[in-house]
Write a protein that holds these residues in place. Structure first.
Motif, mmCIF file in Angstrom:
data_model
loop_
_atom_site.group_PDB
_atom_site.id
_atom_site.type_symbol
_atom_site.label_atom_id
_atom_site.label_comp_id
_atom_site.label_asym_id
_atom_site.label_seq_id
_atom_site.Cartn_x
_atom_site.Cartn_y
_atom_site.Cartn_z
ATOM 1 N N LYS A 1 0.815 -1.207 0.000
ATOM 2 C CA LYS A 1 0.000 0.000 0.000
ATOM 3 C C LYS A 1 0.854 1.266 0.000
ATOM 4 C CE LYS A 1 -3.676 -2.343 2.578
ATOM 5 N NZ LYS A 1 -4.445 -2.389 3.854
ATOM 6 N N PHE A 2 2.128 1.124 0.400
ATOM 7 C CA PHE A 2 3.041 2.263 0.448
ATOM 8 C C PHE A 2 4.002 2.284 -0.748
ATOM 9 C CE2 PHE A 2 1.899 0.952 4.736
ATOM 10 C CZ PHE A 2 1.429 2.134 5.282
ATOM 11 N N GLY A 3 3.758 1.378 -1.700
ATOM 12 C CA GLY A 3 4.608 1.340 -2.881
ATOM 13 C C GLY A 3 5.714 0.321 -2.838
ATOM 14 N N PHE A 4 5.799 -0.475 -1.773
ATOM 15 C CA PHE A 4 6.841 -1.489 -1.658
ATOM 16 C C PHE A 4 6.536 -2.671 -2.582
ATOM 17 C CE2 PHE A 4 7.607 0.836 2.203
ATOM 18 C CZ PHE A 4 8.965 0.683 2.445
ATOM 19 N N THR A 5 7.601 -3.243 -3.119
ATOM 20 C CA THR A 5 7.503 -4.438 -3.961
ATOM 21 C C THR A 5 8.160 -5.603 -3.250
ATOM 22 O OG1 THR A 5 7.568 -3.132 -5.999
ATOM 23 C CG2 THR A 5 8.122 -5.466 -6.173
ATOM 24 N N ARG A 6 7.483 -6.728 -3.244
ATOM 25 C CA ARG A 6 8.084 -7.923 -2.637
ATOM 26 C C ARG A 6 9.080 -8.550 -3.597
ATOM 27 N NH1 ARG A 6 5.131 -13.202 0.196
ATOM 28 N NH2 ARG A 6 7.071 -14.380 0.496
ATOM 29 N N ILE A 7 10.256 -8.903 -3.067
ATOM 30 C CA ILE A 7 11.295 -9.579 -3.850
ATOM 31 C C ILE A 7 11.723 -10.826 -3.092
ATOM 32 C CG2 ILE A 7 13.582 -9.395 -4.885
ATOM 33 C CD1 ILE A 7 13.224 -6.388 -5.012
ATOM 34 N N ASP A 8 11.634 -11.958 -3.741
ATOM 35 C CA ASP A 8 12.009 -13.208 -3.093
ATOM 36 C C ASP A 8 13.531 -13.361 -3.057
ATOM 37 O OD1 ASP A 8 9.395 -14.037 -2.603
ATOM 38 O OD2 ASP A 8 9.217 -14.955 -4.591
ATOM 39 N N GLU A 9 14.030 -13.685 -1.882
ATOM 40 C CA GLU A 9 15.454 -13.950 -1.731
ATOM 41 C C GLU A 9 15.755 -15.402 -2.104
ATOM 42 O OE1 GLU A 9 17.421 -11.525 1.658
ATOM 43 O OE2 GLU A 9 15.529 -12.279 2.485
ATOM 44 N N SER A 10 17.040 -15.743 -2.061
ATOM 45 C CA SER A 10 17.460 -17.102 -2.401
ATOM 46 C C SER A 10 18.004 -17.816 -1.166
ATOM 47 C CB SER A 10 18.552 -17.065 -3.480
ATOM 48 O OG SER A 10 18.074 -16.469 -4.669
ATOM 49 N N GLU A 11 17.975 -19.128 -1.229
ATOM 50 C CA GLU A 11 18.622 -19.934 -0.198
ATOM 51 C C GLU A 11 19.873 -20.565 -0.776
ATOM 52 O OE1 GLU A 11 16.733 -22.843 2.819
ATOM 53 O OE2 GLU A 11 17.628 -24.145 1.278
ATOM 54 N N TYR A 12 20.981 -20.365 -0.097
ATOM 55 C CA TYR A 12 22.259 -20.979 -0.464
ATOM 56 C C TYR A 12 22.505 -22.141 0.488
ATOM 57 C CZ TYR A 12 23.231 -16.730 -3.166
ATOM 58 O OH TYR A 12 23.185 -15.695 -4.058
ATOM 59 N N SER A 13 22.674 -23.319 -0.081
ATOM 60 C CA SER A 13 22.918 -24.491 0.755
ATOM 61 C C SER A 13 23.998 -25.361 0.116
ATOM 62 C CB SER A 13 21.641 -25.303 0.961
ATOM 63 O OG SER A 13 21.166 -25.809 -0.275
ATOM 64 N N LEU A 14 24.612 -26.159 0.931
ATOM 65 C CA LEU A 14 25.691 -27.043 0.471
ATOM 66 C C LEU A 14 25.338 -28.480 0.806
ATOM 67 C CD1 LEU A 14 28.603 -27.378 -0.664
ATOM 68 C CD2 LEU A 14 29.408 -27.176 1.694
ATOM 69 N N ASN A 15 25.290 -29.325 -0.218
ATOM 70 C CA ASN A 15 25.083 -30.755 -0.038
ATOM 71 C C ASN A 15 26.455 -31.387 0.135
ATOM 72 O OD1 ASN A 15 24.608 -33.497 -0.245
ATOM 73 N ND2 ASN A 15 23.145 -33.301 -1.933
ATOM 74 N N LEU A 16 26.790 -31.779 1.347
ATOM 75 C CA LEU A 16 28.129 -32.299 1.619
ATOM 76 C C LEU A 16 28.390 -33.644 0.951
ATOM 77 C CD1 LEU A 16 28.564 -31.251 5.354
ATOM 78 C CD2 LEU A 16 29.876 -30.431 3.394
#
Length: 294
Positions: free
Chosen positions: A126-141
């Protein structure tokens, strides 16, 4: 609507600060007293509050923060600690505080941003903000050649015994990533040292590096890596993984991808990023350090 007084920047007002803290405890179970008493609440963190009868009844704070995006530094304003006393809700107080903050800062910074939970996801657009999805960084050992170093010297740090070391690292830390990171963030980092992550602070003696981390069954959560010099993340991981560790989740943007690392866009309704800017600054894969959230 009542005739409430709007106050700001009152960290040195004992009574208002105590009332602000009481509301924070009731709203988020966060006690700011230890952070203030040690002198870490500085002029970068400014609360804007409505007061009724000498009591803080609603608040929205800003934190002035330098954000590094793709190697360039931007002046950011992060909004946080948005809270209203339950007896004063549904009066539009948070809305008034938001408009007040936007009018004050929209022309004096590069962008404004905040993190919101699922209960207010419809509020900030309502105030002009836009949602932006972040990323998940993970390591499969299981897909990595990294193995636990058997002779690691890993020490648990405490506020009581290691405060000088923590303060030095917070003040002089090396920026982890040119993709996205923050700098000159020592006051907020000390908030996380003293309040949020005080029980999960570890020091790798051989690397002279502090790691905020927590094991959850077979997953290791790395909240932050703080060093005075550039560090090799693989060397850090060799010192902190267990034999049983199968996955590492990074709660920040690593400097680069390494063998076995996976990056996925991860919508998070409990900690959703909203951004207000004239030009798009954030795109691709990134994650704000969790220790930079105010």
């Amino acid at each position: 609507m009542g005739n409430y007084k709007l106050v700001s920047d009152y960290r040195n007002n004992k009574d208002l600060r105590a009332s602000f803290n009481e509301l924070a405890i009731n709203s988020f179970e966060i006690d700011f007293r230890g952070w203030y008493n040690k002198g870490y609440w500085n002029d970068k963190y400014i609360p804007y509050s409505f007061v009724d009868g000498g009591k803080v009844i609603a608040n929205a704070s800003i934190n002035k923060i330098s954000v590094v995006i793709k190697g360039k530094t931007y002046n950011g304003i992060q909004i946080g600690t948005v809270m209203t006393d339950h007896r004063y809700r549904s009066k539009g107080l948070a809305k008034q505080l938001m408009w007040h903050i936007l009018q004050l800062y929209k022309d004096s910074c590069d962008f404004i941003y905040l993190f919101a939970n699922k209960s207010v996801l419809d509020f900030y657009p309502k105030f002009g903000f836009t949602r932006i999805d972040e990323s998940e960084y993970s390591l499969n050992l299981e897909k990595s050649s990294i193995k636990r170093k058997m002779d690691t010297r890993l020490k648990k740090l405490t506020i009581e015994k290691d405060l000088a070391l923590l303060e030095n690292f917070a003040k002089n830390r090396y920026i982890n990533s040119m993709i996205l990171d923050v700098k000159h963030n020592e006051a907020l980092l000390m908030f996380y040292f003293t309040i949020v992550f005080s029980e999960v602070i570890f020091y790798i003696d051989d690397l002279e590096t502090i790691v905020l981390m927590e094991h959850e069954e077979e997953t290791l959560h790395v909240y932050d890596v703080i060093s005075l010099n550039q560090q090799n993340i693989e060397a850090v991981l060799e010192n902190i993984i267990f034999e049983s560790t199968k996955k590492v989740v990074f709660h920040y943007t690593p400097a680069s991808l390494i063998e076995g690392m996976e990056v996925i866009t991860m919508p998070d309704d409990d900690d959703a990023l909203f951004v207000l800017s004239d030009t798009p600054l954030l795109n691709g894969n990134f994650k704000f350090p969790i220790t930079s959230h105010c």
